[in-house]
Design a protein around this motif. Structure first.
Motif, PDB file in Angstrom:
ATOM      1  N   LEU A 237      -4.430 127.813  11.745  1.00 52.85           N
ATOM      2  CA  LEU A 237      -3.332 128.756  11.529  1.00 52.85           C
ATOM      3  C   LEU A 237      -3.322 129.846  12.600  1.00 52.85           C
ATOM      4  O   LEU A 237      -2.252 130.259  13.062  1.00 52.85           O
ATOM      5  N   VAL A 238      -4.504 130.298  13.009  1.00 54.08           N
ATOM      6  CA  VAL A 238      -4.570 131.327  14.054  1.00 54.08           C
ATOM      7  C   VAL A 238      -4.052 130.779  15.379  1.00 54.08           C
ATOM      8  O   VAL A 238      -3.258 131.438  16.061  1.00 54.08           O
ATOM      9  N   VAL A 239      -4.479 129.566  15.746  1.00 54.64           N
ATOM     10  CA  VAL A 239      -4.022 129.007  17.026  1.00 54.64           C
ATOM     11  C   VAL A 239      -2.530 128.690  16.965  1.00 54.64           C
ATOM     12  O   VAL A 239      -1.810 128.880  17.948  1.00 54.64           O
ATOM     13  N   ALA A 240      -2.042 128.243  15.822  1.00 51.91           N
ATOM     14  CA  ALA A 240      -0.605 127.986  15.679  1.00 51.91           C
ATOM     15  C   ALA A 240       0.187 129.292  15.752  1.00 51.91           C
ATOM     16  O   ALA A 240       1.240 129.355  16.394  1.00 51.91           O
ATOM     17  N   ALA A 241      -0.328 130.344  15.121  1.00 55.18           N
ATOM     18  CA  ALA A 241       0.347 131.645  15.178  1.00 55.18           C
ATOM     19  C   ALA A 241       0.371 132.180  16.607  1.00 55.18           C
ATOM     20  O   ALA A 241       1.373 132.751  17.044  1.00 55.18           O
ATOM     21  N   GLY A 242      -0.727 131.988  17.337  1.00 57.20           N
ATOM     22  CA  GLY A 242      -0.762 132.413  18.742  1.00 57.20           C
ATOM     23  C   GLY A 242       0.249 131.657  19.580  1.00 57.20           C
ATOM     24  O   GLY A 242       0.924 132.233  20.428  1.00 57.20           O
ATOM     25  N   MET A 243       0.358 130.355  19.317  1.00 59.94           N
ATOM     26  CA  MET A 243       1.332 129.541  20.048  1.00 59.94           C
ATOM     27  C   MET A 243       2.746 130.012  19.745  1.00 59.94           C
ATOM     28  O   MET A 243       3.557 130.191  20.654  1.00 59.94           O
ATOM     29  N   TRP A 244       3.034 130.214  18.468  1.00 60.76           N
ATOM     30  CA  TRP A 244       4.380 130.647  18.080  1.00 60.76           C
ATOM     31  C   TRP A 244       4.673 132.058  18.565  1.00 60.76           C
ATOM     32  O   TRP A 244       5.808 132.365  18.940  1.00 60.76           O
ATOM     33  N   GLY A 245       3.656 132.920  18.591  1.00 61.94           N
ATOM     34  CA  GLY A 245       3.856 134.263  19.133  1.00 61.94           C
ATOM     35  C   GLY A 245       4.231 134.219  20.606  1.00 61.94           C
ATOM     36  O   GLY A 245       5.127 134.937  21.056  1.00 61.94           O
ATOM     37  N   THR A 246       3.548 133.352  21.360  1.00 61.11           N
ATOM     38  CA  THR A 246       3.872 133.186  22.774  1.00 61.11           C
ATOM     39  C   THR A 246       5.277 132.636  22.942  1.00 61.11           C
ATOM     40  O   THR A 246       6.038 133.090  23.799  1.00 61.11           O
ATOM     41  N   LEU A 247       5.624 131.663  22.104  1.00 58.81           N
ATOM     42  CA  LEU A 247       6.965 131.074  22.188  1.00 58.81           C
ATOM     43  C   LEU A 247       8.048 132.094  21.874  1.00 58.81           C
ATOM     44  O   LEU A 247       9.086 132.140  22.532  1.00 58.81           O
ATOM     45  N   LEU A 248       7.814 132.907  20.861  1.00 59.55           N
ATOM     46  CA  LEU A 248       8.811 133.912  20.504  1.00 59.55           C
ATOM     47  C   LEU A 248       8.910 135.003  21.561  1.00 59.55           C
ATOM     48  O   LEU A 248       9.987 135.546  21.803  1.00 59.55           O
ATOM     49  N   ALA A 249       7.786 135.311  22.205  1.00 56.44           N
ATOM     50  CA  ALA A 249       7.805 136.346  23.236  1.00 56.44           C
ATOM     51  C   ALA A 249       8.477 135.866  24.521  1.00 56.44           C
ATOM     52  O   ALA A 249       9.206 136.625  25.158  1.00 56.44           O
TER      53      ALA A 249
END
Length: 177
Positions: free
Chosen positions: A14-26
């Protein structure tokens, strides 16, 4: 032990997925390639995979009376890393289907543009363009893309598992309180 593997693997996933999605949203479709993208990606992976050490430590301190040998600790770390890697692959597939779109084309264009900026000659650019076209065809195949995505994170998990097992096999390292 299986419960701890699943628990800490899901946390890391979940942490790595959240990091990926955070990068994508940014960054959106203009995701950073090259050094910045690699640094952000691997930093996120290391933060997420710290759950490997937490899982091994929890298992050592709570279930094993403060003692764990190297091989069981390493095996547990690999299992946690495997679960986290599966989450990473699934998160990337969802991201690619919803936000990223045609990653292979964006990546290929970025690589070719970088080669042009570095002064590659016409022959080198032609060869690189042919390689990138082949990459785009390969990347469209899930039997190529899924293992390739898995291999982005799992070796990091192997290294984190190795270091965690080496450190935590010593009962005086981060002792239980």
């Amino acid at each position: 032990m299986g419960r701890d593997i699943l628990k800490y693997g899901v946390i890391a996933g979940l942490v790595v997925a959240a990091g990926m999605w955070g990068t994508l949203l940014a960054f959106g479709k203009e995701m950073p390639h090259g050094m910045l993208g690699m640094a952000l990606g691997y930093l996120t992976m290391l933060v997420a995979l710290s759950a490997v050490a937490m899982g091994i430590k929890h298992h050592r301190d709570v279930d094993r009376g403060g003692v764990i040998r190297f091989w069981p600790a390493f095996g547990m770390g690999l299992a946690i890393s495997f679960v986290a890697s599966v989450f990473y692959v699934l998160a990337w597939e969802v991201a690619q289907a919803t936000v990223v779109g045609d990653f292979a084309s964006h990546y290929a264009a970025s690589v070719i543009e970088n080669a042009k900026a570095n002064g590659a000659d016409a022959a080198a650019l032609a060869t690189l363009t042919a390689q990138m076209e082949a990459f785009k065809i390969q990347y469209a195949n899930p039997l190529f893309r899924l293992p390739m995505t898995f291999v982005e994170i799992f070796p990091v998990g192997v290294l984190v598992s190795l270091v965690s097992a080496l450190v935590l096999r010593n009962p005086r390292a981060l002792p239980a309180r």
